[in-house]
Motif scaffolding. Structure first.
Motif, PDB file in Angstrom:
ATOM      1  N   TRP A  58       0.795  -1.222   0.000  1.00  0.00           N
ATOM      2  CA  TRP A  58       0.000   0.000   0.000  1.00  0.00           C
ATOM      3  C   TRP A  58       0.833   1.281   0.000  1.00  0.00           C
ATOM      4  O   TRP A  58       0.322   2.357   0.299  1.00  0.00           O
ATOM      5  CB  TRP A  58      -0.980   0.054   1.187  1.00  0.00           C
ATOM      6  CG  TRP A  58      -1.692  -1.224   1.497  1.00  0.00           C
ATOM      7  CD1 TRP A  58      -1.788  -2.334   0.691  1.00  0.00           C
ATOM      8  CD2 TRP A  58      -2.420  -1.552   2.687  1.00  0.00           C
ATOM      9  NE1 TRP A  58      -2.534  -3.311   1.317  1.00  0.00           N
ATOM     10  CE2 TRP A  58      -2.917  -2.869   2.547  1.00  0.00           C
ATOM     11  CE3 TRP A  58      -2.701  -0.851   3.864  1.00  0.00           C
ATOM     12  CZ2 TRP A  58      -3.678  -3.490   3.527  1.00  0.00           C
ATOM     13  CZ3 TRP A  58      -3.460  -1.476   4.844  1.00  0.00           C
ATOM     14  CH2 TRP A  58      -3.937  -2.780   4.679  1.00  0.00           C
ATOM     15  N   ASP A 116       7.655   6.173  10.344  1.00  0.00           N
ATOM     16  CA  ASP A 116       6.622   5.233   9.913  1.00  0.00           C
ATOM     17  C   ASP A 116       5.245   5.696  10.349  1.00  0.00           C
ATOM     18  O   ASP A 116       5.119   6.567  11.216  1.00  0.00           O
ATOM     19  CB  ASP A 116       6.874   3.856  10.536  1.00  0.00           C
ATOM     20  CG  ASP A 116       8.133   3.242   9.971  1.00  0.00           C
ATOM     21  OD1 ASP A 116       8.143   2.950   8.772  1.00  0.00           O
ATOM     22  OD2 ASP A 116       9.096   3.084  10.728  1.00  0.00           O
ATOM     23  N   GLY A 117       4.235   5.057   9.786  1.00  0.00           N
ATOM     24  CA  GLY A 117       2.869   5.417  10.137  1.00  0.00           C
ATOM     25  C   GLY A 117       2.610   5.308  11.629  1.00  0.00           C
ATOM     26  O   GLY A 117       2.036   6.215  12.247  1.00  0.00           O
ATOM     27  N   ALA A 118       3.058   4.206  12.224  1.00  0.00           N
ATOM     28  CA  ALA A 118       2.791   3.989  13.649  1.00  0.00           C
ATOM     29  C   ALA A 118       3.416   5.102  14.499  1.00  0.00           C
ATOM     30  O   ALA A 118       2.801   5.572  15.466  1.00  0.00           O
ATOM     31  CB  ALA A 118       3.330   2.628  14.079  1.00  0.00           C
ATOM     32  N   VAL A 121       1.294   8.072  14.379  1.00  0.00           N
ATOM     33  CA  VAL A 121       0.084   7.892  15.192  1.00  0.00           C
ATOM     34  C   VAL A 121       0.425   8.143  16.672  1.00  0.00           C
ATOM     35  O   VAL A 121      -0.315   8.818  17.385  1.00  0.00           O
ATOM     36  CB  VAL A 121      -0.514   6.479  14.986  1.00  0.00           C
ATOM     37  CG1 VAL A 121      -1.566   6.162  16.036  1.00  0.00           C
ATOM     38  CG2 VAL A 121      -1.116   6.363  13.588  1.00  0.00           C
ATOM     39  N   TYR A 150      -7.209  -0.035  12.610  1.00  0.00           N
ATOM     40  CA  TYR A 150      -5.777  -0.395  12.677  1.00  0.00           C
ATOM     41  C   TYR A 150      -4.960   0.874  12.512  1.00  0.00           C
ATOM     42  O   TYR A 150      -5.189   1.654  11.576  1.00  0.00           O
ATOM     43  CB  TYR A 150      -5.427  -1.396  11.573  1.00  0.00           C
ATOM     44  CG  TYR A 150      -3.969  -1.763  11.573  1.00  0.00           C
ATOM     45  CD1 TYR A 150      -3.472  -2.750  12.428  1.00  0.00           C
ATOM     46  CD2 TYR A 150      -3.055  -1.099  10.745  1.00  0.00           C
ATOM     47  CE1 TYR A 150      -2.125  -3.065  12.447  1.00  0.00           C
ATOM     48  CE2 TYR A 150      -1.709  -1.407  10.760  1.00  0.00           C
ATOM     49  CZ  TYR A 150      -1.251  -2.394  11.605  1.00  0.00           C
ATOM     50  OH  TYR A 150       0.087  -2.691  11.629  1.00  0.00           O
ATOM     51  N   HIS A 151      -4.006   1.065  13.414  1.00  0.00           N
ATOM     52  CA  HIS A 151      -3.212   2.291  13.362  1.00  0.00           C
ATOM     53  C   HIS A 151      -1.711   2.037  13.468  1.00  0.00           C
ATOM     54  O   HIS A 151      -0.943   2.976  13.661  1.00  0.00           O
ATOM     55  CB  HIS A 151      -3.675   3.255  14.460  1.00  0.00           C
ATOM     56  CG  HIS A 151      -5.120   3.618  14.334  1.00  0.00           C
ATOM     57  ND1 HIS A 151      -5.588   4.493  13.377  1.00  0.00           N
ATOM     58  CD2 HIS A 151      -6.228   3.174  14.996  1.00  0.00           C
ATOM     59  CE1 HIS A 151      -6.910   4.598  13.474  1.00  0.00           C
ATOM     60  NE2 HIS A 151      -7.319   3.807  14.442  1.00  0.00           N
ATOM     61  N   GLY A 152      -1.301   0.779  13.388  1.00  0.00           N
ATOM     62  CA  GLY A 152       0.124   0.475  13.471  1.00  0.00           C
ATOM     63  C   GLY A 152       0.410  -0.454  14.642  1.00  0.00           C
ATOM     64  O   GLY A 152      -0.503  -0.835  15.388  1.00  0.00           O
ATOM     65  N   GLU A 222      -9.852   5.681  10.722  1.00  0.00           N
ATOM     66  CA  GLU A 222      -9.397   5.743   9.330  1.00  0.00           C
ATOM     67  C   GLU A 222     -10.567   6.259   8.498  1.00  0.00           C
ATOM     68  O   GLU A 222     -11.626   5.633   8.474  1.00  0.00           O
ATOM     69  CB  GLU A 222      -9.006   4.345   8.839  1.00  0.00           C
ATOM     70  CG  GLU A 222      -7.848   3.714   9.576  1.00  0.00           C
ATOM     71  CD  GLU A 222      -7.928   2.187   9.569  1.00  0.00           C
ATOM     72  OE1 GLU A 222      -7.430   1.564   8.621  1.00  0.00           O
ATOM     73  OE2 GLU A 222      -8.516   1.618  10.510  1.00  0.00           O
ATOM     74  N   ASP A 256      -6.585   9.113  10.584  1.00  0.00           N
ATOM     75  CA  ASP A 256      -5.414   8.342  10.188  1.00  0.00           C
ATOM     76  C   ASP A 256      -5.514   8.083   8.682  1.00  0.00           C
ATOM     77  O   ASP A 256      -6.233   7.187   8.243  1.00  0.00           O
ATOM     78  CB  ASP A 256      -5.381   7.030  10.987  1.00  0.00           C
ATOM     79  CG  ASP A 256      -4.194   6.167  10.616  1.00  0.00           C
ATOM     80  OD1 ASP A 256      -3.527   6.464   9.597  1.00  0.00           O
ATOM     81  OD2 ASP A 256      -3.939   5.176  11.325  1.00  0.00           O
ATOM     82  N   VAL A 258      -2.958   7.256   6.827  1.00  0.00           N
ATOM     83  CA  VAL A 258      -1.726   6.563   6.433  1.00  0.00           C
ATOM     84  C   VAL A 258      -1.975   5.694   5.193  1.00  0.00           C
ATOM     85  O   VAL A 258      -1.176   5.691   4.255  1.00  0.00           O
ATOM     86  CB  VAL A 258      -1.170   5.722   7.612  1.00  0.00           C
ATOM     87  CG1 VAL A 258      -0.063   4.789   7.148  1.00  0.00           C
ATOM     88  CG2 VAL A 258      -0.669   6.640   8.720  1.00  0.00           C
ATOM     89  N   ALA A 259      -3.090   4.973   5.195  1.00  0.00           N
ATOM     90  CA  ALA A 259      -3.378   4.099   4.045  1.00  0.00           C
ATOM     91  C   ALA A 259      -4.168   4.830   2.960  1.00  0.00           C
ATOM     92  O   ALA A 259      -3.987   4.581   1.775  1.00  0.00           O
ATOM     93  CB  ALA A 259      -4.144   2.858   4.505  1.00  0.00           C
ATOM     94  N   LYS A 285       3.025   5.973   4.524  1.00  0.00           N
ATOM     95  CA  LYS A 285       3.007   5.121   3.324  1.00  0.00           C
ATOM     96  C   LYS A 285       3.312   5.814   1.988  1.00  0.00           C
ATOM     97  O   LYS A 285       4.453   5.861   1.571  1.00  0.00           O
ATOM     98  CB  LYS A 285       1.655   4.405   3.243  1.00  0.00           C
ATOM     99  CG  LYS A 285       1.526   3.288   4.281  1.00  0.00           C
ATOM    100  CD  LYS A 285       0.350   2.402   3.959  1.00  0.00           C
ATOM    101  CE  LYS A 285       0.063   1.378   5.043  1.00  0.00           C
ATOM    102  NZ  LYS A 285       0.963   0.237   5.043  1.00  0.00           N
TER     103      LYS A 285
HETATM  104  N1  PMP Z   1      -2.350   3.480  10.053  1.00  0.00           N
HETATM  105  C1  PMP Z   1      -2.940   2.818   9.041  1.00  0.00           C
HETATM  106  C2  PMP Z   1      -4.324   3.207   8.630  1.00  0.00           C
HETATM  107  C3  PMP Z   1      -2.263   1.790   8.381  1.00  0.00           C
HETATM  108  O1  PMP Z   1      -2.872   1.113   7.395  1.00  0.00           O
HETATM  109  C4  PMP Z   1      -0.945   1.486   8.786  1.00  0.00           C
HETATM  110  C5  PMP Z   1      -0.129   0.398   8.115  1.00  0.00           C
HETATM  111  N2  PMP Z   1      -0.770  -0.542   7.397  1.00  0.00           N
HETATM  112  C6  PMP Z   1      -0.375   2.205   9.840  1.00  0.00           C
HETATM  113  C7  PMP Z   1      -1.101   3.209  10.441  1.00  0.00           C
HETATM  114  C8  PMP Z   1       1.017   1.920  10.312  1.00  0.00           C
HETATM  115  O2  PMP Z   1       1.950   2.348   9.406  1.00  0.00           O
HETATM  116  P1  PMP Z   1       3.438   1.733   9.434  1.00  0.00           P
HETATM  117  O3  PMP Z   1       3.312   0.310   9.003  1.00  0.00           O
HETATM  118  O4  PMP Z   1       4.194   2.576   8.457  1.00  0.00           O
HETATM  119  O5  PMP Z   1       3.923   1.877  10.827  1.00  0.00           O
END
Ligand code: PMP
Length: 451
Positions: A58, A116-118, A121, A150-152, A222, A256, A258-259, A285
């Motif tokens: 993604w 990273d996304g996490a 967050v 899901y947020h990481g 999300e 969020d 991220v995706a 992402k």
């Molecule tokens: N938030 C969402 C909505 C995600 O889909 C993801 C990863 N799939 C994350 C956060 C976490 O991102 P990362 O894998 O870069 O830590």
């Protein structure tokens, strides 16, 4: 198999522990080794080429080897690899922040970089928490998040998550949150049907806020698509309604993206579909077009200002990562936005989404396809054992995996989420490659579930 592939597989199996992977199974397999790419194709060390049907998890936006991003990275490498963002800055980080604010929903003003996304967050969680301390409402410490969210994988992000198979193990380590139901129309947790439900799932968020707003810092979810939860698509109106509740009860709204960000849902950001500006938006992402790790937590002036004070007041946001604002990553981010402009990516996407949705109708005719849903280029095809009762396939049958393995034999890479087949190619994909990706996916589903 070439000696080189053999050697690489041996190194891999001897020395790597793969993410989200049952290594007992992995050790028995012969993993493909990807070493080159061009456009939407990935090439392995055996000379086979695969369509990147899930955008390398993604992240990929325009395809691989995008001239704008390649050039931006090369030019940056010639000048500076890294320098800290703690107290000083670098050109790429400054320029990218300016460009991001220009394309973000009106009202978002400041960019806080992470990797990273996490991590981004985590930043959102801590900012929202500290914001209320500074605003003289120290009791506002709790969060509302959604089932199936899901947020990481860091602990704060996992606390907000709502996917039991990923998150249950870590429960003793997590902080408690209020959980609102998922906006999962196909399996509505409230037993209702859209549109007669009038988006009752948003009403559930309101119920929590009306009772507990004095102790709630923020609502996080999300926008439009719960991605890892199974590509669950929200009914229209959800975003706007939740925005309204957050305003009514003086609670921050964290989206969020991220995706969903960077064009994936058909607009640059999913919240634009309903003209909503969050107080905090999280990006990751696709921010570098799928080249390098880079994420951002983007906030309003109001939030930023709450942290201003004298040095000794300690209103500072005490948080930061070593590689925050890394110039090479930020250069890739600039190259990504340049590519959006050069290829009219968002404008071109409209026609592709129409084509995609037309093709997806075919899937509904398959005997074991319970639901086909998408928002733009985020597609979930939910397989069921029984369409009438919506009975899911038992986990042990690994239906999603079987479909993905069959598709791989036909040189298409997809990665399922349980019984949900995910199709999420780079948005830069051509109609022809999109057609091929869908044809192979269709065949793989039919063969796996009907024979
Ligand atoms: N938030 C969402 C909505 C995600 O889909 C993801 C990863 N799939 C994350 C956060 C976490 O991102 P990362 O894998 O870069 O830590």
């Amino acid at each position: 198999m070439t000696d080189r592939t053999k050697k690489l597989r041996e190194y891999d199996k001897n020395f790597i522990w793969h993410p989200f992977t049952q290594m007992k199974e992995y050790e028995k397999k012969e993993p493909i080794v990807i070493e080159e790419a061009e456009g939407v194709y990935l090439f392995d060390t055996e000379g086979r080429k695969y369509i990147d049907g899930v955008s390398s998890l993604w992240v990929n936006i325009h395809g691989h080897k995008v001239p704008e991003i390649d050039r931006a990275i090369k030019e940056q490498v010639e000048k500076l690899g890294h320098s800290t963002l703690l107290g000083i800055t670098n050109p790429a980080a400054a320029e990218l922040a300016k460009e991001l604010i220009e394309i973000c929903p009106t009202g978002l003003k400041k960019v806080f970089y992470s990797g990273d996304g996490a991590s981004a967050v985590e930043v959102a969680i801590k900012m929202a928490f500290q914001y209320w301390q500074h605003k003289g409402k120290p009791k506002k410490t709790k969060f509302v998040s959604l089932e199936n969210g899901y947020h990481g994988d860091t602990l704060g992000a996992v606390s907000l998550g709502g996917i039991d198979i990923f998150h249950a193990t870590f429960k003793p380590l997590l902080f408690e949150t209020y959980k609102a139901p998922s906006y999962y129309c196909y399996r509505c947790p409230l037993g209702q049907t859209y549109p007669s439900c009038e988006v009752a799932c948003a009403g559930e968020v309101e119920k929590i806020l009306s009772e507990h707003h004095n102790e709630i810092a923020a609502v996080i979810f999300e926008p439009y698509v719960q991605a890892a939860g199974g590509m669950i698509v929200s009914p229209p109106g959800y975003l706007e309604q939740v925005r309204g509740c957050c305003d009514k009860y003086d609670v921050l709204m964290i989206l969020d993206e991220v995706a969903t960000g960077f064009g994936r849902t058909g607009k640059m950001f999913a919240c634009e579909h309903e003209g909503v500006t969050p107080d905090i938006m999280v990006l990751g992402k696709g921010m570098t077009g799928g080249y390098l790790p880079l994420s951002a937590t983007i906030v309003t002036q109001e939030i930023y200002d709450a942290f201003l004070g004298e040095y000794e007041e300690f209103k500072t946001f005490f948080h930061g990562h070593s590689y925050a604002g890394n110039p090479i990553s930020c250069a890739a981010g600039l190259g990504n936005l340049e590519a959006f402009r050069n290829y009219n990516t968002l404008e071109e996407l409209e026609e592709k989404i129409e084509f995609l949705e037309q093709e997806l109708r075919e899937f509904k005719g398959l005997k074991h396809v319970g639901d086909v849903r998408n928002k733009g280029f985020m597609v979930g095809i939910e397989l069921v054992e029984d369409r009438e009762t919506k009975k899911p396939y038992p986990v042990k049958m690994k239906m999603g995996w079987k479909v993905a393995e069959l598709a791989m034999e036909e040189e298409v890479l997809i990665r399922p989420l349980g019984n949900v087949i995910v199709v999420m190619p780079p948005i830069g994909i051509s109609m022809e490659d999109l057609k091929k990706l869908l044809t192979v996916t269709y065949r793989a589903i039919k063969k796996t579930t009907e024979s």
